[in-house]
Design a protein around this motif. Structure first.
Motif, PDB file in Angstrom:
ATOM      1  N   GLY A   1     -24.517   3.177 -12.660  1.00 33.02           N
ATOM      2  CA  GLY A   1     -23.619   2.760 -13.728  1.00 33.02           C
ATOM      3  C   GLY A   1     -24.153   1.683 -14.643  1.00 33.02           C
ATOM      4  N   CYS A   2     -25.234   1.003 -14.247  1.00 30.83           N
ATOM      5  CA  CYS A   2     -25.711  -0.122 -15.059  1.00 30.83           C
ATOM      6  C   CYS A   2     -26.141   0.348 -16.446  1.00 30.83           C
ATOM      7  CB  CYS A   2     -26.865  -0.831 -14.365  1.00 30.83           C
ATOM      8  SG  CYS A   2     -27.510  -2.238 -15.314  1.00 30.83           S
ATOM      9  N   PRO A   3     -25.584  -0.253 -17.525  1.00 35.59           N
ATOM     10  CA  PRO A   3     -25.943   0.169 -18.875  1.00 35.59           C
ATOM     11  C   PRO A   3     -27.035  -0.687 -19.512  1.00 35.59           C
ATOM     12  CG  PRO A   3     -24.030  -1.240 -18.997  1.00 35.59           C
ATOM     13  CD  PRO A   3     -24.429  -1.180 -17.531  1.00 35.59           C
ATOM     14  N   ALA A   4     -27.603  -1.641 -18.770  1.00 33.67           N
ATOM     15  CA  ALA A   4     -28.564  -2.591 -19.351  1.00 33.67           C
ATOM     16  C   ALA A   4     -29.821  -1.877 -19.833  1.00 33.67           C
ATOM     17  CB  ALA A   4     -28.923  -3.653 -18.325  1.00 33.67           C
ATOM     18  N   PRO A   5     -30.252  -2.144 -21.069  1.00 31.79           N
ATOM     19  CA  PRO A   5     -31.454  -1.497 -21.606  1.00 31.79           C
ATOM     20  C   PRO A   5     -32.691  -1.696 -20.741  1.00 31.79           C
ATOM     21  CG  PRO A   5     -30.236  -2.579 -23.355  1.00 31.79           C
ATOM     22  CD  PRO A   5     -29.590  -3.001 -22.073  1.00 31.79           C
ATOM     23  N   THR A   6     -32.848  -2.883 -20.154  1.00 31.66           N
ATOM     24  CA  THR A   6     -34.035  -3.138 -19.334  1.00 31.66           C
ATOM     25  C   THR A   6     -34.070  -2.238 -18.110  1.00 31.66           C
ATOM     26  OG1 THR A   6     -32.820  -4.946 -18.257  1.00 31.66           O
ATOM     27  CG2 THR A   6     -34.321  -5.533 -20.048  1.00 31.66           C
TER      28      THR A   6
ATOM     29  N   ALA B   1     -27.369   3.931 -15.345  1.00 32.48           N
ATOM     30  CA  ALA B   1     -26.560   4.981 -15.972  1.00 32.48           C
ATOM     31  C   ALA B   1     -27.396   6.111 -16.563  1.00 32.48           C
ATOM     32  CB  ALA B   1     -25.670   4.364 -17.055  1.00 32.48           C
ATOM     33  N   MET B   2     -28.678   5.872 -16.856  1.00 38.86           N
ATOM     34  CA  MET B   2     -29.502   6.937 -17.443  1.00 38.86           C
ATOM     35  C   MET B   2     -29.660   8.117 -16.487  1.00 38.86           C
ATOM     36  SD  MET B   2     -30.057   6.062 -20.496  1.00 38.86           S
ATOM     37  CE  MET B   2     -31.258   7.294 -20.993  1.00 38.86           C
ATOM     38  N   LEU B   3     -29.528   7.871 -15.191  1.00 41.58           N
ATOM     39  CA  LEU B   3     -29.651   8.959 -14.218  1.00 41.58           C
ATOM     40  C   LEU B   3     -28.511   9.961 -14.322  1.00 41.58           C
ATOM     41  CD1 LEU B   3     -30.916   6.843 -11.232  1.00 41.58           C
ATOM     42  CD2 LEU B   3     -32.105   8.844 -12.154  1.00 41.58           C
ATOM     43  N   LEU B   4     -27.449   9.595 -15.015  1.00 41.38           N
ATOM     44  CA  LEU B   4     -26.310  10.509 -15.160  1.00 41.38           C
ATOM     45  C   LEU B   4     -26.642  11.703 -16.053  1.00 41.38           C
ATOM     46  CD1 LEU B   4     -23.525   7.791 -15.534  1.00 41.38           C
ATOM     47  CD2 LEU B   4     -24.032   9.177 -13.501  1.00 41.38           C
ATOM     48  N   ALA B   5     -27.790  11.681 -16.688  1.00 43.03           N
ATOM     49  CA  ALA B   5     -28.239  12.831 -17.469  1.00 43.03           C
ATOM     50  C   ALA B   5     -28.798  13.933 -16.564  1.00 43.03           C
ATOM     51  CB  ALA B   5     -29.311  12.403 -18.471  1.00 43.03           C
ATOM     52  N   ASP B   6     -29.017  13.610 -15.289  1.00 42.73           N
ATOM     53  CA  ASP B   6     -29.678  14.546 -14.381  1.00 42.73           C
ATOM     54  C   ASP B   6     -28.944  14.602 -13.039  1.00 42.73           C
ATOM     55  OD1 ASP B   6     -31.382  16.104 -12.909  1.00 42.73           O
ATOM     56  OD2 ASP B   6     -33.190  14.909 -13.289  1.00 42.73           O
ATOM     57  N   PRO B   7     -27.866  15.382 -12.958  1.00 41.21           N
ATOM     58  CA  PRO B   7     -27.105  15.472 -11.704  1.00 41.21           C
ATOM     59  C   PRO B   7     -27.955  15.886 -10.505  1.00 41.21           C
ATOM     60  CG  PRO B   7     -25.861  16.443 -13.503  1.00 41.21           C
ATOM     61  CD  PRO B   7     -27.234  16.156 -14.045  1.00 41.21           C
ATOM     62  N   GLU B   8     -28.953  16.727 -10.727  1.00 41.58           N
ATOM     63  CA  GLU B   8     -29.792  17.162  -9.604  1.00 41.58           C
ATOM     64  C   GLU B   8     -30.580  15.988  -9.016  1.00 41.58           C
ATOM     65  OE1 GLU B   8     -32.222  20.449 -10.724  1.00 41.58           O
ATOM     66  OE2 GLU B   8     -30.508  21.806 -11.029  1.00 41.58           O
ATOM     67  N   GLN B   9     -31.004  15.058  -9.871  1.00 45.27           N
ATOM     68  CA  GLN B   9     -31.702  13.886  -9.360  1.00 45.27           C
ATOM     69  C   GLN B   9     -30.747  12.977  -8.594  1.00 45.27           C
ATOM     70  OE1 GLN B   9     -34.701  13.523  -9.007  1.00 45.27           O
ATOM     71  NE2 GLN B   9     -35.329  11.365  -8.984  1.00 45.27           N
TER      72      GLN B   9
ATOM     73  N   ARG C   1     -20.846   5.773 -14.070  1.00 49.09           N
ATOM     74  CA  ARG C   1     -20.055   5.814 -15.295  1.00 49.09           C
ATOM     75  C   ARG C   1     -19.731   7.276 -15.603  1.00 49.09           C
ATOM     76  NH1 ARG C   1     -20.188   1.588 -19.532  1.00 49.09           N
ATOM     77  NH2 ARG C   1     -20.569  -0.397 -18.451  1.00 49.09           N
ATOM     78  N   LEU C   2     -19.132   7.512 -16.772  1.00 50.51           N
ATOM     79  CA  LEU C   2     -18.731   8.872 -17.131  1.00 50.51           C
ATOM     80  C   LEU C   2     -19.878   9.706 -17.678  1.00 50.51           C
ATOM     81  CD1 LEU C   2     -15.244   8.242 -18.795  1.00 50.51           C
ATOM     82  CD2 LEU C   2     -15.759   8.840 -16.410  1.00 50.51           C
ATOM     83  N   GLY C   3     -20.992   9.064 -17.979  1.00 56.26           N
ATOM     84  CA  GLY C   3     -22.123   9.786 -18.528  1.00 56.26           C
ATOM     85  C   GLY C   3     -22.990   8.842 -19.328  1.00 56.26           C
ATOM     86  N   VAL C   4     -23.990   9.392 -19.968  1.00 53.04           N
ATOM     87  CA  VAL C   4     -24.879   8.580 -20.805  1.00 53.04           C
ATOM     88  C   VAL C   4     -24.258   8.399 -22.190  1.00 53.04           C
ATOM     89  CG1 VAL C   4     -27.190   8.339 -21.789  1.00 53.04           C
ATOM     90  CG2 VAL C   4     -26.901   9.384 -19.522  1.00 53.04           C
TER      91      VAL C   4
ATOM     92  N   HIS D   1     -16.657   3.734 -13.150  1.00 58.53           N
ATOM     93  CA  HIS D   1     -16.396   2.900 -14.321  1.00 58.53           C
ATOM     94  C   HIS D   1     -16.101   3.869 -15.459  1.00 58.53           C
ATOM     95  CE1 HIS D   1     -17.438  -0.815 -16.877  1.00 58.53           C
ATOM     96  NE2 HIS D   1     -16.848   0.079 -17.653  1.00 58.53           N
ATOM     97  N   ALA D   2     -14.880   3.847 -15.951  1.00 64.53           N
ATOM     98  CA  ALA D   2     -14.389   4.918 -16.813  1.00 64.53           C
ATOM     99  C   ALA D   2     -14.824   4.789 -18.278  1.00 64.53           C
ATOM    100  CB  ALA D   2     -12.867   4.992 -16.720  1.00 64.53           C
ATOM    101  N   ARG D   3     -16.128   4.604 -18.456  1.00 67.73           N
ATOM    102  CA  ARG D   3     -16.742   4.605 -19.788  1.00 67.73           C
ATOM    103  C   ARG D   3     -18.139   5.194 -19.669  1.00 67.73           C
ATOM    104  NH1 ARG D   3     -14.041  -1.077 -21.401  1.00 67.73           N
ATOM    105  NH2 ARG D   3     -14.812  -1.708 -19.380  1.00 67.73           N
ATOM    106  N   THR D   4     -18.697   5.656 -20.774  1.00 69.07           N
ATOM    107  CA  THR D   4     -20.078   6.117 -20.765  1.00 69.07           C
ATOM    108  C   THR D   4     -21.019   4.921 -20.924  1.00 69.07           C
ATOM    109  OG1 THR D   4     -20.205   6.410 -23.168  1.00 69.07           O
ATOM    110  CG2 THR D   4     -19.369   8.283 -21.869  1.00 69.07           C
ATOM    111  N   ARG D   5     -22.283   5.207 -20.753  1.00 69.08           N
ATOM    112  CA  ARG D   5     -23.292   4.167 -20.971  1.00 69.08           C
ATOM    113  C   ARG D   5     -23.239   3.689 -22.414  1.00 69.08           C
ATOM    114  NH1 ARG D   5     -28.065   3.160 -24.244  1.00 69.08           N
ATOM    115  NH2 ARG D   5     -29.355   1.724 -23.050  1.00 69.08           N
ATOM    116  N   THR D   6     -23.091   4.597 -23.357  1.00 70.95           N
ATOM    117  CA  THR D   6     -23.024   4.238 -24.777  1.00 70.95           C
ATOM    118  C   THR D   6     -21.799   3.397 -25.088  1.00 70.95           C
ATOM    119  OG1 THR D   6     -24.233   6.242 -25.385  1.00 70.95           O
ATOM    120  CG2 THR D   6     -22.978   5.166 -27.132  1.00 70.95           C
ATOM    121  N   ASP D   7     -20.703   3.648 -24.392  1.00 72.14           N
ATOM    122  CA  ASP D   7     -19.483   2.856 -24.601  1.00 72.14           C
ATOM    123  C   ASP D   7     -19.690   1.388 -24.241  1.00 72.14           C
ATOM    124  OD1 ASP D   7     -17.981   5.063 -25.373  1.00 72.14           O
ATOM    125  OD2 ASP D   7     -17.242   5.446 -23.335  1.00 72.14           O
ATOM    126  N   GLY D   8     -20.625   1.111 -23.343  1.00 67.07           N
ATOM    127  CA  GLY D   8     -20.827  -0.270 -22.898  1.00 67.07           C
ATOM    128  C   GLY D   8     -19.574  -0.805 -22.244  1.00 67.07           C
ATOM    129  N   TYR D   9     -19.074  -1.910 -22.788  1.00 66.79           N
ATOM    130  CA  TYR D   9     -17.840  -2.512 -22.261  1.00 66.79           C
ATOM    131  C   TYR D   9     -16.736  -2.529 -23.310  1.00 66.79           C
ATOM    132  CZ  TYR D   9     -20.746  -3.855 -18.358  1.00 66.79           C
ATOM    133  OH  TYR D   9     -21.584  -3.810 -17.272  1.00 66.79           O
TER     134      TYR D   9
END
Length: 327
Positions: free
Chosen positions: A98-103, A111-119, A142-145, A169-177
């Motif tokens: 769920g972490c949305p931090a760019p670093t 949260a970037m892993l949410l693009a790949d359910p198999e991973q 989160r809900l997705g990227v 956490h009921a937001r996407t990575r792009t939604d942030g907070y």
């Protein structure tokens, strides 16, 4: 009522603030800041450094169980480190998706892993194999990227990987907070997985908690920024659930908060280098300003100060003295 969980917040809710917030009471468990797993086997001291509660039966000093969170993207490395952590007998092991931090996201974690359910499935399954059944194994997502196209697939993948509960956490990575939190998606996730699903996001008040439960269909809620901004929120939620009349008296809350602030400052000064301590205090006061005019005044009084001694003098003038309130 359901469970109340204290959320992990990188760089803010460390062992010191966990101690203070769980001392107020009412949390069923807390989750640690993430421990980054990035290719090496971490020594036991690395886990203990971030989670000193491991040397106290994996509980805060107030007795709240601490679940330790891992963040990484390599299944084998995650499993190897989880096995190392198992030997320290944590109250639970949680995976961070769920972490949305760019670093973090630049390296394909959080949260970037949410693009790949198999991973997600590969990571969860690898860790599941080394975590014994008596240690709760959970995940947070989160809900997705960028959108919710793969939300349900991610939840199903984690369930298939063997987790026993999921925090959403009921937001996407792009939604942030940015508000709102889309609690209705938690209800959709609950419909496709057979395990507890914990709702998270935008719970700042007792009324928010009630709405979150109603919309999400979940009785279990994780609170993060709302808990930091109002240390008495969980206490009030429990009182409301018990049928008590809940009246917010911020002046009385502040009086109760003063010794907690004193303890926090004393512990922070003992834990980190003197040059870093002021920033930690200002960070918490920055959150408390949302609810307390006294916190606003105190924040402004120390905003430009960088010395521990001068800040301690200002705190004493505001009725906050570490000498009177030891950790």
């Amino acid at each position: 009522m359901g469970k109340l969980l204290l959320a992990p917040m990188e760089g803010l809710v460390d062992d010191v603030l966990r101690d203070v917030l769980t001392r107020v009471g009412a949390y069923d468990l807390a989750v640690s800041e993430f421990i980054r797993v990035s290719g090496n086997l971490l020594p036991p001291r690395a886990f203990r450094r971030l989670c000193p509660e491991l040397d106290n039966g994996s509980r805060t000093r107030a007795g709240t169980p601490l679940v330790v969170q891992l963040l990484g993207s390599d299944p084998a490395c995650m499993a190897e480190n989880a096995a190392q952590l198992v030997a320290l007998a944590p109250a639970g092991i949680d995976l961070n998706f769920g972490c949305p931090a760019p670093t973090v996201n630049r390296h394909g974690g959080g949260a970037m892993l949410l693009a790949d359910p198999e991973q997600l499935l590969r990571i969860a399954a690898a860790v599941r194999r080394v975590v014994p059944a008596e240690i709760p194994f959970t995940a947070k997502m989160r809900l997705g990227v960028r959108d919710t196209a793969k939300t349900l697939d991610c939840a199903r993948a984690l369930a298939a990987g063997g987790i026993v509960a999921l925090v959403v956490h009921a937001r996407t990575r792009t939604d942030g907070y940015r508000p709102p939190a889309h609690w209705e998606w938690i209800a959709r996730i609950r419909a496709v997985v057979e395990m507890p699903v914990v709702a998270n996001g935008e719970v700042w008040t007792v009324a928010d908690h009630a709405r979150c439960c109603a919309v999400s269909g979940s009785d279990d809620v994780m609170i993060g920024r709302g808990a930091v901004a109002d240390p008495f929120l969980a206490q009030r939620i429990r009182a409301q659930a018990a049928g008590e009349v809940v009246a917010v008296d911020r002046a009385d809350d502040w009086r109760q908060l003063q010794p907690l602030l004193a303890s926090y400052w004393q512990q922070v000064c003992a834990k980190v280098a003197a040059r870093h301590a002021p920033g930690r205090l200002k960070l918490w006061l920055g959150s408390l300003r949302r609810n307390f005019v006294e916190a606003e005044a105190l924040f402004m009084a120390i905003r430009t100060l960088a010395g521990v001694e001068e800040i301690s003098r200002v705190l004493a003038l505001h009725g906050i003295s570490a000498h009177k309130h030891p950790a």
